[in-house]
Design an enzyme around this catalytic site. Sequence first.
Site, PDB file in Angstrom:
ATOM      1  CB  CYS A 134      -0.918   0.083   1.208  1.00  0.00           C
ATOM      2  SG  CYS A 134      -1.842  -1.423   1.514  1.00  0.00           S
ATOM      3  NE  ARG A 161       4.413   1.990  -0.920  1.00  0.00           N
ATOM      4  CZ  ARG A 161       5.642   1.765  -0.482  1.00  0.00           C
ATOM      5  NH1 ARG A 161       6.673   2.154  -1.195  1.00  0.00           N
ATOM      6  NH2 ARG A 161       5.859   1.166   0.654  1.00  0.00           N
ATOM      7  CD1 TRP A 189      -1.216  -5.696  -4.466  1.00  0.00           C
ATOM      8  CD2 TRP A 189      -0.443  -6.576  -2.555  1.00  0.00           C
ATOM      9  NE1 TRP A 189      -0.827  -6.982  -4.720  1.00  0.00           N
ATOM     10  CE2 TRP A 189      -0.348  -7.552  -3.576  1.00  0.00           C
ATOM     11  CE3 TRP A 189      -0.012  -6.903  -1.275  1.00  0.00           C
ATOM     12  CZ2 TRP A 189       0.147  -8.827  -3.344  1.00  0.00           C
ATOM     13  CZ3 TRP A 189       0.493  -8.176  -1.049  1.00  0.00           C
ATOM     14  CH2 TRP A 189       0.569  -9.119  -2.075  1.00  0.00           C
ATOM     15  CG  ASN A 230       2.903   0.448   3.603  1.00  0.00           C
ATOM     16  OD1 ASN A 230       2.592  -0.690   3.275  1.00  0.00           O
ATOM     17  ND2 ASN A 230       4.119   0.926   3.451  1.00  0.00           N
ATOM     18  N   GLY A 231       1.439  -1.570   5.979  1.00  0.00           N
ATOM     19  CA  GLY A 231       2.109  -2.504   6.883  1.00  0.00           C
ATOM     20  C   GLY A 231       1.135  -3.590   7.294  1.00  0.00           C
ATOM     21  CD  GLU A 235      11.646 -11.381 -16.646  1.00  0.00           C
ATOM     22  OE1 GLU A 235      11.625 -12.005 -15.587  1.00  0.00           O
ATOM     23  OE2 GLU A 235      11.092 -10.277 -16.785  1.00  0.00           O
ATOM     24  CE  LYS A 273       7.720  -9.198 -17.083  1.00  0.00           C
ATOM     25  NZ  LYS A 273       8.929  -9.055 -16.343  1.00  0.00           N
ATOM     26  CD  GLU A 319       4.756  -9.643 -14.413  1.00  0.00           C
ATOM     27  OE1 GLU A 319       4.485  -9.091 -13.350  1.00  0.00           O
ATOM     28  OE2 GLU A 319       5.902  -9.593 -14.915  1.00  0.00           O
ATOM     29  CG  HIS A 368      14.422 -35.022 -15.682  1.00  0.00           C
ATOM     30  ND1 HIS A 368      14.855 -36.323 -15.630  1.00  0.00           N
ATOM     31  CD2 HIS A 368      15.378 -34.348 -16.370  1.00  0.00           C
ATOM     32  CE1 HIS A 368      16.034 -36.441 -16.220  1.00  0.00           C
ATOM     33  NE2 HIS A 368      16.366 -35.241 -16.688  1.00  0.00           N
ATOM     34  CE  LYS A 396       7.820  -1.280 -11.965  1.00  0.00           C
ATOM     35  NZ  LYS A 396       8.162  -2.327 -12.944  1.00  0.00           N
TER      36      LYS A 396
HETATM   37  C1  F6R Z   1       7.688  -8.872 -12.654  1.00  0.00           C
HETATM   38  C2  F6R Z   1       8.107  -7.948 -11.622  1.00  0.00           C
HETATM   39  C3  F6R Z   1       8.320  -8.468 -10.253  1.00  0.00           C
HETATM   40  C4  F6R Z   1       9.509  -7.745  -9.605  1.00  0.00           C
HETATM   41  C5  F6R Z   1       9.677  -8.189  -8.150  1.00  0.00           C
HETATM   42  C6  F6R Z   1      10.908  -7.546  -7.535  1.00  0.00           C
HETATM   43  O1  F6R Z   1       7.576  -8.237 -13.880  1.00  0.00           O
HETATM   44  O2  F6R Z   1       8.260  -6.794 -11.876  1.00  0.00           O
HETATM   45  O3  F6R Z   1       8.504  -9.843 -10.246  1.00  0.00           O
HETATM   46  O4  F6R Z   1      10.647  -8.041 -10.344  1.00  0.00           O
HETATM   47  O5  F6R Z   1       8.553  -7.835  -7.426  1.00  0.00           O
HETATM   48  O6  F6R Z   1      10.821  -6.167  -7.549  1.00  0.00           O
HETATM   49  P1  F6R Z   1      12.097  -5.255  -7.367  1.00  0.00           P
HETATM   50  O7  F6R Z   1      12.988  -5.484  -8.533  1.00  0.00           O
HETATM   51  O8  F6R Z   1      11.541  -3.873  -7.311  1.00  0.00           O
HETATM   52  O9  F6R Z   1      12.762  -5.685  -6.105  1.00  0.00           O
END
Ligand code: F6R
Length: 601
Positions: free
Chosen positions: A2, A27, A75, A99-100, A477, A481, A484, A500, A596
Amino acid sequence: MCGVAGYVGPKKAGPILLNILKRLEYRGYDSAGVAVIDNGKIFAIKSKGTTADLEKKYLKRENFGGCIGIGHTRWATHGKPTIKNAHPHISGHIAVVHNGIVENYQTLKNKLIENGFKFKSDNDSEVLAHLINYYYNGDLADAVSSAIGRVVGSYALIALSVNAGMLVCATKDAPLVIGNGVDGNYVASDIYSIAQYTNKIMRMVDNTIAIIEDEKSTIIDPLGRPVILDYENVDLDLKDDGFFNYPHFMLKEIHEQPKSFQDTLSSVISTMEKDITLDIGLSETEIRSLESAYVVASGTSYHAGLMTRYLFPQTAGIMVNVETASEFRYIEPRPNSLFIAVTQSGETADVLASLKKARDLGLRTLAITNVKGSTVTELADKTIYTRCGPEFAVAATKTFTAQIAVLLILAIKLGLVNGVITSKDAKIMVSEAEQTPRYIQYLLEKEADIQKVAEQCAESECCFFIGREYLYPAAREGALKMEEIAYITSIGYPAGELKHGPLALVTDKSHVVALATYGRTIRSNIKEVQARGGDIIAFVSEGDTEVRQIATKVIEIPKTKPIISAVLCSVAVQLLAYYTAKEKGLQIDKPRNLAKSVTVK
Ligand code: F6R
């Protein structure tokens, strides 16, 4: 997680809070809310979804004024993402944003109910509003201090009362910064969100309370004793926050990669001499005495970190352990090691906790982050920045490839000092790295081909991304992507491991994305999939003749050194996931259930 915000000053608080919240949405964006005091009453507006939804509601009811207020973007952790659970929480004359996590909220809630308080939400934070109300005896700071004395957990909270022309904030294990502007005082979860109003910033420290008034902010400890914290002048680049001609931030950010990779590289090398200018805060003797390195990160940053598994032993001459941050707490690192935190936001709670643990154990610490002034930069011995500018899409793209650029140069630097590579080798490697932006640009020109393939992926029930060596983290990766943003169950696997277990899942409704730009061994893995009916999309090096014969769809990638090939494949799978999500009509920049920056453990 949050984001929290507060304002007190001569201006109308509502629009200011909305502007701050927009920049805190990374957040969380499950719900948002603001509360302001106008004519001796609390006016609160809450909405499900993003700040844009809140703004629509706010504009319909803009008739209320009020120059003091608080805001929140959520969040969900405790309680569903509904209006009922949205902040601010109100208890009589008190309103609170938080937040917390209040870990002992059930015990506190039971006690408060016994004392006649009525709860409206399922959210842990609501106890804070009632608790502050319970302790209120004419002094808001006193009440906050007593309330947090009962709380087990983490908090960055902002409280207001109809009876007090001030905001009172408290923090423990969650960030909060205060901004002193010409037109009032601001408080928020990060610097970036309030930098649009002031660059005079003070960071609160754990276990302090701030009393924020129109003219001044005072910091005290829980016993009411003054605490001296200084303001710093921060200088952030806030210009770049528009879509320009792109439909989504994610696509814009994918396209920014030639520049972000180049800018990051130029900040750690001298382009004329091909020398490394990267400073990691350790002398050559200290570097030589390092026993190993721990690269710790989450999500996409972890995948960038995984590249060091191949890079460091070969190039840097140092053993490396790559760990997900949430697991690092269970690991006993070797003492004489370098701890490297890789984090776009610099705020990921698990990464910060790992870094604190490493620091407490006496390890040297290095942070690689994109965000100036983020918490990780405060904690680490030394910070290296990726130079990407702000990344707004939840799905990380340009910061991922820039992290790889830093890790590559770091490996070359360590290798030089450790005598594993010569300065001639280093210059050649630097020159090769410098070609990457040009290759990325070339790859981006194949966007239309990737878009066509994505139309088929959109039908997929399950996607397998496979690769070997550097292409394995790139495969992971790609899978992340795809999950998500396109909501397709996806697995990123070492190509040799499919047989396996996961091969059992391959059907004619699944797609296998093979990153096959170098090395021949993957060919047999592709054949194993083909025999089970899976559709194969292969990214191959230009001129490949072998994989082409067995794959359903083939996209060519410029032929380069392995790690650079992995960067190019990563960009390709970013585009693949983006266009798959677009084909499915999904919201892309703000995928469901995510945020994010993940500021809870
Ligand atoms: C996926 C993504 C997340 C972040 C993860 C770590 O696209 O963005 O998996 O990579 O939450 O975030 P940071 O890099 O900010 O520590």
